[in-house]
Design an enzyme around this catalytic site. Structure first.
Site, PDB file in Angstrom:
ATOM      1  N   HIS A   1       1.517  -8.714  -3.781  1.00  0.00           N
ATOM      2  CA  HIS A   1       0.491  -7.711  -3.476  1.00  0.00           C
ATOM      3  C   HIS A   1       1.224  -6.385  -3.267  1.00  0.00           C
ATOM      4  O   HIS A   1       1.604  -6.024  -2.159  1.00  0.00           O
ATOM      5  CB  HIS A   1      -0.290  -8.095  -2.222  1.00  0.00           C
ATOM      6  CG  HIS A   1      -1.416  -7.164  -1.940  1.00  0.00           C
ATOM      7  ND1 HIS A   1      -2.656  -7.290  -2.520  1.00  0.00           N
ATOM      8  CD2 HIS A   1      -1.478  -6.064  -1.154  1.00  0.00           C
ATOM      9  CE1 HIS A   1      -3.432  -6.310  -2.079  1.00  0.00           C
ATOM     10  NE2 HIS A   1      -2.748  -5.551  -1.264  1.00  0.00           N
TER      11      HIS A   1
ATOM     12  N   ASP B   1       0.900 -17.184  -4.819  1.00  0.00           N
ATOM     13  CA  ASP B   1       1.543 -16.165  -5.654  1.00  0.00           C
ATOM     14  C   ASP B   1       0.472 -15.497  -6.503  1.00  0.00           C
ATOM     15  O   ASP B   1       0.419 -15.681  -7.740  1.00  0.00           O
ATOM     16  CB  ASP B   1       2.627 -16.785  -6.542  1.00  0.00           C
ATOM     17  CG  ASP B   1       3.466 -15.703  -7.223  1.00  0.00           C
ATOM     18  OD1 ASP B   1       4.214 -16.051  -8.166  1.00  0.00           O
ATOM     19  OD2 ASP B   1       3.370 -14.511  -6.833  1.00  0.00           O
TER      20      ASP B   1
ATOM     21  N   ASP C   1       0.837  -1.203   0.000  1.00  0.00           N
ATOM     22  CA  ASP C   1       0.000   0.000   0.000  1.00  0.00           C
ATOM     23  C   ASP C   1       0.869   1.249   0.000  1.00  0.00           C
ATOM     24  O   ASP C   1       2.083   1.181   0.177  1.00  0.00           O
ATOM     25  CB  ASP C   1      -0.965   0.000   1.199  1.00  0.00           C
ATOM     26  CG  ASP C   1      -0.226  -0.007   2.526  1.00  0.00           C
ATOM     27  OD1 ASP C   1       0.799  -0.712   2.617  1.00  0.00           O
ATOM     28  OD2 ASP C   1      -0.647   0.682   3.462  1.00  0.00           O
TER      29      ASP C   1
ATOM     30  N   GLU D   1       2.133 -10.166   0.241  1.00  0.00           N
ATOM     31  CA  GLU D   1       2.454  -8.745   0.189  1.00  0.00           C
ATOM     32  C   GLU D   1       3.939  -8.610   0.519  1.00  0.00           C
ATOM     33  O   GLU D   1       4.630  -9.587   0.834  1.00  0.00           O
ATOM     34  CB  GLU D   1       1.587  -7.963   1.180  1.00  0.00           C
ATOM     35  CG  GLU D   1       1.742  -6.449   1.031  1.00  0.00           C
ATOM     36  CD  GLU D   1       0.597  -5.671   1.667  1.00  0.00           C
ATOM     37  OE1 GLU D   1      -0.208  -6.256   2.418  1.00  0.00           O
ATOM     38  OE2 GLU D   1       0.521  -4.458   1.400  1.00  0.00           O
TER      39      GLU D   1
HETATM   40  O1  G3I Z   1      -0.839 -10.661  18.464  1.00  0.00           O
HETATM   41  C1  G3I Z   1      -1.338 -11.947  18.055  1.00  0.00           C
HETATM   42  C2  G3I Z   1      -0.569 -13.036  18.775  1.00  0.00           C
HETATM   43  O2  G3I Z   1      -0.858 -12.994  20.169  1.00  0.00           O
HETATM   44  C3  G3I Z   1      -0.926 -14.390  18.216  1.00  0.00           C
HETATM   45  O3  G3I Z   1      -0.127 -15.400  18.819  1.00  0.00           O
HETATM   46  C4  G3I Z   1      -0.712 -14.363  16.717  1.00  0.00           C
HETATM   47  C5  G3I Z   1      -1.040 -15.706  16.102  1.00  0.00           C
HETATM   48  O4  G3I Z   1      -0.661 -15.624  14.750  1.00  0.00           O
HETATM   49  O5  G3I Z   1      -1.532 -13.344  16.101  1.00  0.00           O
HETATM   50  C6  G3I Z   1      -1.142 -12.065  16.549  1.00  0.00           C
HETATM   51  O6  G3I Z   1      -1.948 -11.085  15.936  1.00  0.00           O
HETATM   52  C7  G3I Z   1      -1.655 -10.923  14.550  1.00  0.00           C
HETATM   53  C8  G3I Z   1      -1.026  -9.540  14.363  1.00  0.00           C
HETATM   54  O7  G3I Z   1      -0.778  -9.275  12.973  1.00  0.00           O
HETATM   55  C9  G3I Z   1       0.327  -9.436  15.093  1.00  0.00           C
HETATM   56  O8  G3I Z   1       1.232 -10.327  14.548  1.00  0.00           O
HETATM   57  C10 G3I Z   1      -2.961 -10.996  13.775  1.00  0.00           C
HETATM   58  O9  G3I Z   1      -3.440 -12.327  13.831  1.00  0.00           O
HETATM   59  C11 G3I Z   1      -2.706 -10.637  12.307  1.00  0.00           C
HETATM   60  O10 G3I Z   1      -3.906 -10.549  11.596  1.00  0.00           O
HETATM   61  C12 G3I Z   1      -1.993  -9.287  12.214  1.00  0.00           C
HETATM   62  O11 G3I Z   1      -1.649  -9.100  10.849  1.00  0.00           O
HETATM   63  C13 G3I Z   1      -1.104  -7.803  10.545  1.00  0.00           C
HETATM   64  C14 G3I Z   1      -1.879  -7.249   9.340  1.00  0.00           C
HETATM   65  O12 G3I Z   1      -1.319  -6.004   8.945  1.00  0.00           O
HETATM   66  C15 G3I Z   1      -3.351  -7.071   9.652  1.00  0.00           C
HETATM   67  O13 G3I Z   1      -3.487  -6.177  10.715  1.00  0.00           O
HETATM   68  C16 G3I Z   1       0.354  -7.981  10.154  1.00  0.00           C
HETATM   69  O14 G3I Z   1       1.110  -8.377  11.289  1.00  0.00           O
HETATM   70  C17 G3I Z   1       0.906  -6.685   9.606  1.00  0.00           C
HETATM   71  O15 G3I Z   1       2.210  -6.906   9.075  1.00  0.00           O
HETATM   72  C18 G3I Z   1       0.028  -6.160   8.473  1.00  0.00           C
HETATM   73  O16 G3I Z   1       0.541  -4.927   8.157  1.00  0.00           O
HETATM   74  C19 G3I Z   1       0.039  -4.379   6.932  1.00  0.00           C
HETATM   75  C20 G3I Z   1      -0.361  -2.944   7.254  1.00  0.00           C
HETATM   76  O17 G3I Z   1      -1.454  -2.969   8.155  1.00  0.00           O
HETATM   77  C21 G3I Z   1      -0.697  -2.196   5.985  1.00  0.00           C
HETATM   78  N1  G3I Z   1       0.432  -2.249   5.053  1.00  0.00           N
HETATM   79  C22 G3I Z   1       0.752  -3.625   4.672  1.00  0.00           C
HETATM   80  C23 G3I Z   1       1.181  -4.384   5.900  1.00  0.00           C
HETATM   81  C24 G3I Z   1       1.625  -5.786   5.542  1.00  0.00           C
HETATM   82  O18 G3I Z   1       0.553  -6.585   5.114  1.00  0.00           O
HETATM   83  O1  9MR Z   2      -3.686  -3.479   0.016  1.00  0.00           O
HETATM   84  C1  9MR Z   2      -4.019  -3.624   1.396  1.00  0.00           C
HETATM   85  C2  9MR Z   2      -2.812  -4.225   2.143  1.00  0.00           C
HETATM   86  O2  9MR Z   2      -1.738  -3.295   2.118  1.00  0.00           O
HETATM   87  C3  9MR Z   2      -3.200  -4.558   3.571  1.00  0.00           C
HETATM   88  O3  9MR Z   2      -2.143  -5.276   4.180  1.00  0.00           O
HETATM   89  C4  9MR Z   2      -4.465  -5.424   3.571  1.00  0.00           C
HETATM   90  C5  9MR Z   2      -4.920  -5.758   4.980  1.00  0.00           C
HETATM   91  O4  9MR Z   2      -5.102  -4.603   5.683  1.00  0.00           O
HETATM   92  O5  9MR Z   2      -5.530  -4.766   2.902  1.00  0.00           O
HETATM   93  C6  9MR Z   2      -5.215  -4.537   1.513  1.00  0.00           C
HETATM   94  O6  9MR Z   2      -6.308  -3.864   0.930  1.00  0.00           O
HETATM   95  C7  9MR Z   2      -7.396  -4.717   0.587  1.00  0.00           C
HETATM   96  C8  9MR Z   2      -8.525  -4.551   1.583  1.00  0.00           C
HETATM   97  O7  9MR Z   2      -8.093  -4.948   2.874  1.00  0.00           O
HETATM   98  C9  9MR Z   2      -9.716  -5.387   1.123  1.00  0.00           C
HETATM   99  N1  9MR Z   2     -10.124  -4.978  -0.227  1.00  0.00           N
HETATM  100  C10 9MR Z   2      -9.043  -5.160  -1.200  1.00  0.00           C
HETATM  101  C11 9MR Z   2      -7.850  -4.313  -0.796  1.00  0.00           C
HETATM  102  C12 9MR Z   2      -6.694  -4.467  -1.786  1.00  0.00           C
HETATM  103  O8  9MR Z   2      -6.309  -5.806  -1.807  1.00  0.00           O
END
Ligand code: G3I
Ligand code: 9MR
Length: 580
Positions: free
Chosen positions: A506, A551, A196, A560
């Site tokens: 992604h 992929d 993003d 991503e």
């Molecule tokens: O904290 C719990 C932990 O207690 C548990 O043991 C573990 C089991 O897998 O889950 C942990 O929570 C997870 C959290 O990340 C911390 O690791 C959630 O399940 C998981 O859904 C969450 O995912 C994060 C995701 O955003 C959704 O919020 C990813 O770490 C994080 O890297 C990702 O970050 C996104 C940004 O929001 C937007 N930009 C892209 C980026 C990468 O996808």
């Molecule tokens: O592109 C977004 C990515 O950076 C985030 O990690 C992800 C989870 O927050 O969300 C992606 O955006 C998607 C949204 O969550 C759902 N609709 C489609 C968007 C693009 O894939």
């Protein structure tokens, strides 16, 4: 031995029927995913580990037919340099979804090779060489350059991935959650967080801390002129130049009272367009304890590292770190949650102890002042590892690593206690590597699991620094093998490296730039058994945790890319290059 001279043609006959075409086999379509290994390469003193696995996901792994002999051939496949027998058959179905034979070969002389197994085929090629991970290191840092927001990437530095600037961020609105009255501010630069176009302080400061740790641990890993970035040739470290692009943005996110805003984003995620095409209004959103302490830590650490680079800049960083610290201890529970009208990434964390410990450790290492040491006694770093510990809690480990880096400042008893904790946890990680499928340290695969593997390797480096125990270095190499191809998906997860790497990450620029191959040097998030994106992604039915990767561009939960995934990979590649 006679079999060897004929085997390319026998192989073709066996597998292609009819008369073997003239000339050696064309390997582009011959390399089989069933022979999995590090597709980049191995050091001259490093054993080669490869796995022969039945990856017919829809098939029944129990139909696996063990092989007996294997051959190491040269790149052409025409001549054999080594032969041997494969290892015992292992049932890795629960974690990796395969039945397999994992085999170790003693180190090979420098060269380019393949593994050939009769009746199965050839592996992707791999190298044995000094500095075999140098290009991975450089590529991974350059991956950050490609993430620059607010700057055009000209062909001189970005080649075919040249693009126009997007997101100047010079007129960003304050969202009410920032605590500021409506108005605008300028907050340009920095790296896009991931696929993003948004910028998040928590996940900007954390990777900066990991990247700066490499500089402190091995010295300048990319001197002036080595990265081909716009600052190359300015007489300063290219490595610090690139990291400064993020630090400069982080500095703009500090409020007048020392607190740090949580993120700079649109209200919703943009479409899959080029930066130039994403023109929705951007907002300064939230102000949080985690962002503030993470900023304080990274800025205090940078004040040490940039002292020779630019003393005034270092002073500015330290002043900002102190100001952030003061705000953080006065606001210890400002935990961020997305406001109702904002649905971009959250990086929400309801416990700021790890971030506070990291900030105290960096400020103590930089200043030696008792206040920070006292706070560390009240809130000592939590040395721990586990799936998902990354941006939420790995800061406790960074705090420990920094304190161990400064025995001159840290009282012996505290130092030795942390040292013991790091070594104990590193021993358990090393044992996990030795005992787990594909010789990697985790058994839980969540979002960004590849960063868990890289973070574990970074942790092993901290123990190696304390003990010089080669077993930790070897386990780090195994982790790198996994990320670069020794895995049940038979993929080198770093775009543009190895023979088979992600093609549909992604990542908005890669999806929209009209170029088939994605932007190079970006680490795919990796297998994620929770498949939070399964509404948009076609995962193979019934895949095991370590296979749960797709992929496919829509797969933001497994494919991503992200700053805090490249950063530990950069650290590990740089550390291994410095300790060959
Ligand atoms: O904290 C719990 C932990 O207690 C548990 O043991 C573990 C089991 O897998 O889950 C942990 O929570 C997870 C959290 O990340 C911390 O690791 C959630 O399940 C998981 O859904 C969450 O995912 C994060 C995701 O955003 C959704 O919020 C990813 O770490 C994080 O890297 C990702 O970050 C996104 C940004 O929001 C937007 N930009 C892209 C980026 C990468 O996808
Ligand atoms: O592109 C977004 C990515 O950076 C985030 O990690 C992800 C989870 O927050 O969300 C992606 O955006 C998607 C949204 O969550 C759902 N609709 C489609 C968007 C693009 O894939």
């Amino acid at each position: 031995m006679r079999y060897l001279l004929l085997f390319p043609f026998l192989f073709l006959l066996l597998h292609c029927g009819g008369d073997a075409p003239a000339g050696p086999p064309s390997f582009a379509d011959r390399a089989t995913a069933r022979i999995q290994l590090n597709q980049v390469g191995y050091y001259p003193d490093q054993p080669i580990r490869f796995t022969y696995a039945d990856t017919s996901y829809v098939g029944d792994p129990l139909q696996f037919r063990p092989a007996t002999v294997f051959y190491v051939t040269d790149l052409s496949g025409d001549s054999t340099v080594h032969e041997g027998t494969l290892g015992d058959t292992l049932d890795w179905r629960e974690l990796a979804g395969v039945v397999a034979q994992s085999t170790r070969i003693d180190p090979l002389p420098a060269g380019e090779y393949r593994i050939f197994i009769p009746e199965v085929g050839y592996s992707h090629p791999f190298r044995v060489a000094e500095n075999v991970l140098r290009e991975v290191f450089v590529g991974s840092v350059r991956g950050l350059y490609y993430q620059r927001a607010g700057q055009a990437l000209p062909e001189t530095y970005a080649g075919e991935y040249a693009r126009e600037a997007g997101h100047p961020d010079t007129a960003v609105q304050f969202h009410p959650s920032s605590g500021r009255e409506a108005g605008k501010t300028s907050s340009p630069g920095g790296w896009y967080d991931a696929g993003d176009f948004n910028k998040y302080v928590v996940n900007g400061a954390f990777p900066v801390g990991q990247l700066l740790a490499l500089y402190e641990d091995v010295g300048d890993p990319a001197a002036d002129g080595t990265l081909n970035i716009p600052e190359s040739g300015n007489g300063r470290s290219d490595y610090l130049d690139e990291i400064k692009y993020e630090l400069d943005w982080l500095l703009t996110m500090q409020d007048a009272d020392g607190g740090v805003f949580h993120k700079l984003t649109t209200l919703k995620f943009a479409g899959m367009v080029m930066p130039r095409g994403a023109t929705k209004p951007r907002f300064i959103v939230g102000k949080s304890t985690a962002a503030t302490f993470d900023f304080a830590a990274a800025a205090a650490q940078a004040a040490r590292v940039y002292r020779e680079y630019d003393a005034d800049y270092a002073d500015r960083l330290l002043s900002a770190a102190r100001h952030a610290w003061s705000w953080g201890i006065a606001h210890p529970a400002e935990f961020f949650r997305n406001p109702p009208d904002v649905s971009t990434g959250e990086y929400g964390d309801d416990n700021a102890d790890d971030e506070r410990a990291w900030a105290a450790a960096e400020l103590f290492a930089t200043t030696g002042e008792q206040e920070f040491y006292n706070d560390l006694q009240e809130n000592p770093p939590r040395v721990r590892f586990g799936p998902g510990v990354g941006w939420t809690a790995y800061m406790g480990n960074l705090a420990a690593f920094t304190l161990l880096r400064h025995p001159d400042r840290v009282p012996r008893e505290f130092h030795d206690r942390l040292r013991g904790q790091v070594i104990t946890l590193a021993d358990s990680l090393q044992l996990a590597v030795d005992g787990n499928a594909y010789r990697q340290p985790i058994t839980g695969f969540g979002w960004g699991s590849n960063s868990d593997v890289a973070n574990a390797a970074m942790f092993l480096a901290a123990a190696h620094r304390q003990t010089r125990n080669a077993a930790y270095l070897n386990a780090m190499r195994d982790c790198m093998n996994y990320l670069l191809g020794h895995n049940p998906n038979a993929v080198c997860y770093l775009t543009g490296f190895g023979t088979r790497s992600p093609m549909f990450i992604h990542h908005r620029q890669s999806a929209a730039d009209g170029i088939d191959a994605p932007v190079p040097g970006l680490l795919s998030g990796g297998p994620n058994e929770r498949q939070q994106d399964k509404a948009d992604t076609r995962y193979r039915p019934g895949v095991a945790p370590m296979q749960s990767w797709a992929d496919q561009t829509p797969s933001y939960a497994s494919n991503e890319i992200c700053l805090n995934w490249n950063a530990p990979l950069t650290y590990v590649a740089g550390y291994l290059e410095a300790h060959q």
